[in-house]
Enzyme design. Structure first.
Site, PDB file in Angstrom:
ATOM      1  N   CYS A  54       5.748 -10.811  -1.361  1.00 35.10           N
ATOM      2  CA  CYS A  54       4.682  -9.929  -1.863  1.00 35.10           C
ATOM      3  C   CYS A  54       4.703  -9.865  -3.399  1.00 35.10           C
ATOM      4  O   CYS A  54       4.328 -10.824  -4.060  1.00 35.10           O
ATOM      5  CB  CYS A  54       4.787  -8.552  -1.220  1.00 35.10           C
ATOM      6  N   HIS A  79       4.879  -9.405   4.434  1.00 32.45           N
ATOM      7  CA  HIS A  79       6.236  -8.873   4.602  1.00 32.45           C
ATOM      8  C   HIS A  79       6.834  -9.351   5.929  1.00 32.45           C
ATOM      9  O   HIS A  79       6.537  -8.792   6.981  1.00 32.45           O
ATOM     10  CB  HIS A  79       6.210  -7.341   4.569  1.00 32.45           C
ATOM     11  N   GLU A 122       9.792  -8.902   6.910  1.00 34.16           N
ATOM     12  CA  GLU A 122      10.868  -7.998   7.327  1.00 34.16           C
ATOM     13  C   GLU A 122      10.395  -6.868   8.222  1.00 34.16           C
ATOM     14  O   GLU A 122      11.217  -6.218   8.876  1.00 34.16           O
ATOM     15  CB  GLU A 122      11.583  -7.421   6.089  1.00 34.16           C
TER      16      GLU A 122
END
Length: 512
Positions: A82, A170, A172
């Site tokens: 990002c 993202h 994660e």
């Protein structure tokens, strides 16, 4: 030497999630502020790879974090996530501009280059999670696009001739359905990490390090009955045996029978432990105090007084053992500046300076879920490993207003019925944290033919992964009805039970 992935934190709410996902792959990683790159301690070659986190900043802002990425690029594999991806574009010939529409939430990859190692086994139309107000509008000629969505052309890219990558989503977060695959591609296939960081490896390495660090010195440690202090104590015990002196203080604010039960458990584990009954000292310090912060300070100061006094009975102590875990360490070196205080129930605030002892923290590289995995490998009883988090000030912050022995007795009985009820109904392990609150409210009730005017208690149960955010648990109505009925019938002084359905934020988990 331990293989390590470095995560540079630019202030994203998701930075700890990156670390947790990397560690799920049995790869060790550390989080440092982005400014670490400019420090004398930084050497890119010390790491197997570097990940740049997201950020609330825009790369176009004058005071945005802008470390010199030339100190990393081309030396070790680099992945920008990002903001990290936008920083790569911004610093090396590209352009970043405000998005026409704020790109936030679920998106799907409309183009994927599976020949690129980072996107190996990533499906076309794979769901990813976007969270940015800017977007990359232009890249340098040596940037190769590897993934796009319908709105984001440069969702993924790499720099030709080197192991430098960027993604504008993202991986994660839970909503990026193949995010763990992508992170594995980076840390295992690109960075060549061997995935050997396991609970067993941590235990053997830590015990060896503790033996080397502490030697034949004596260590004193406060135990709470919680998972962190217990796992830390067992690791120290395995390293130095009887040279570890454990102290378990009864502050009069523990759960029903907890002092006796936990003390018994610790002795069964072979720990050299002393139980100290200091209820009267704590009640005296708390007398008349109603403000939550004043109560916390009174409890903290009294604990330090009691622990310091008991520690001085042991001759030749040089070390203070603590159950500090990694989130507390990260908090103290946050990119937003050092936090004012590290949580006092993890790190016994004030003790190291007062006692002039060196501090040893066996768990300061672990997250809570990793502490539990290590604890299970050490064969610590599940009653302790699976125990809900319990606040350092104990029932002192679950009794609203001033604290008396009678109020503690009432809440202990209520809490015992509630927690045992959760266990008997098979609900305890499905809840992250549960507790009972004694309110300063009295209400009218009827018992038999008599009018009553007694206390209102609240029950709280939340689901969470780390306590940063939490949702209230939708416990079955039948269970709540049964527990409420049992509390009112069995606990003298209570005639009304309510259930807290607030989530965090805006509410906190504890009431004080």
């Amino acid at each position: 030497m331990q293989e390590t992935i470095l995560i540079l934190d630019f202030g994203s709410q998701y930075t700890q999630l990156i670390a947790r996902k990397v560690r799920e792959l049995n790869v060790y990683c550390e989080i440092h502020p982005y400014s670490f790159v400019q420090s004398s301690k930084f050497n890119a070659q010390s790491y197997k790879g570097v990940i740049l986190s997201g950020s609330p900043f825009s790369v176009r802002q004058k005071k945005s974090p802008q470390p010199d990425l030339n100190l990393i690029r081309g030396k070790v594999p680099l992945l920008g996530v990002c903001y990290g991806a936008q920083l790569l574009a911004h610093q090396f010939g590209g352009e970043v501009n405000p998005s026409k529409h704020r790109e936030y939430g679920r998106a799907n990859l409309s183009f994927v280059n599976n020949n690129d190692i980072l996107f190996k086994n990533i499906s076309l139309h794979s769901q990813v999670w976007m969270s940015h107000a800017d977007t990359i509008t232009k890249v340098a000629d040596n940037f190769e696009t590897t993934a796009s969505t319908s709105d984001v052309k440069y969702a993924g890219f790499y720099i030709q001739g080197e192991k430098t990558y960027g993604i504008q989503f993202h991986p994660e977060v839970y909503h990026s359905t193949e995010g763990l695959i992508l992170l594995k591609n980076f840390v295992v296939d690109i960075c060549r990490c061997s995935q050997n960081w396991t609970p067993s490896a941590f235990i053997s390495t830590t015990i060896a390090e503790l033996k080397n660090k502490v030697g034949n010195d004596k260590v004193v440690m406060a135990l709470s009955g919680g998972v962190d202090s217990t796992v830390a104590a067992i690791l120290l015990h395995k390293a130095i045996g009887k040279n570890l002196y454990c102290i378990f203080v009864d502050n009069g604010l523990l759960r029903k029978d907890e002092f006796e039960n936990v003390l018994h458990s610790y002795k069964d584990m072979g720990l050299n432990i002393k139980g100290v009954d200091s209820k009267k000292a704590f009640y005296k310090a708390l007398k008349g105090k109603r403000d939550p912060e004043q109560k916390r300070k009174a409890i903290g100061k009294t604990f330090i007084d009691v622990f310091d006094k008991e520690s001085h009975r042991i001759k030749g102590v040089k070390w203070l053992g603590q159950g500090t875990i990694y989130p507390d360490v990260i908090e103290s070196v946050s990119v937003k500046g050092p936090s004012a205080t590290i949580k006092s129930h993890h790190n016994v605030g004030g003790l190291p300076a007062r006692m002039k002892l060196q501090v040893v923290e066996p768990l300061n590289t672990l997250f809570k879920d990793e502490v539990r995995r290590v604890g299970r490998k050490l064969e610590i009883t599940e009653n302790i490993i699976g125990r809900h988090p319990f606040p350092g000030p104990g029932l002192g912050i679950r009794i609203l207003g001033d604290i008396t022995e009678e109020k503690v007795r009432i809440l202990q009985e209520v809490d015992h019925i509630y927690i045992e009820g959760l266990k008997n109904a098979g609900l305890y392990d499905k809840v992250w944290q549960a507790g009972s609150i004694l309110t300063p409210i009295k209400s009218v009730g009827v018992m038999g033919d008599e009018r009553t005017y007694e206390n209102v208690v609240a029950l709280r149960a939340v689901s969470s992964t780390d306590g940063m955010t939490a949702d209230w648990c939708h416990l079955p109505y039948e269970f709540l009805a049964k527990v409420s009925n049992e509390i009112i019938n069995k606990v003298k002084g209570v005639n009304r039970v309510v259930y807290d359905i607030s989530s965090k934020p805006p509410a906190t988990i504890e009431w004080e």
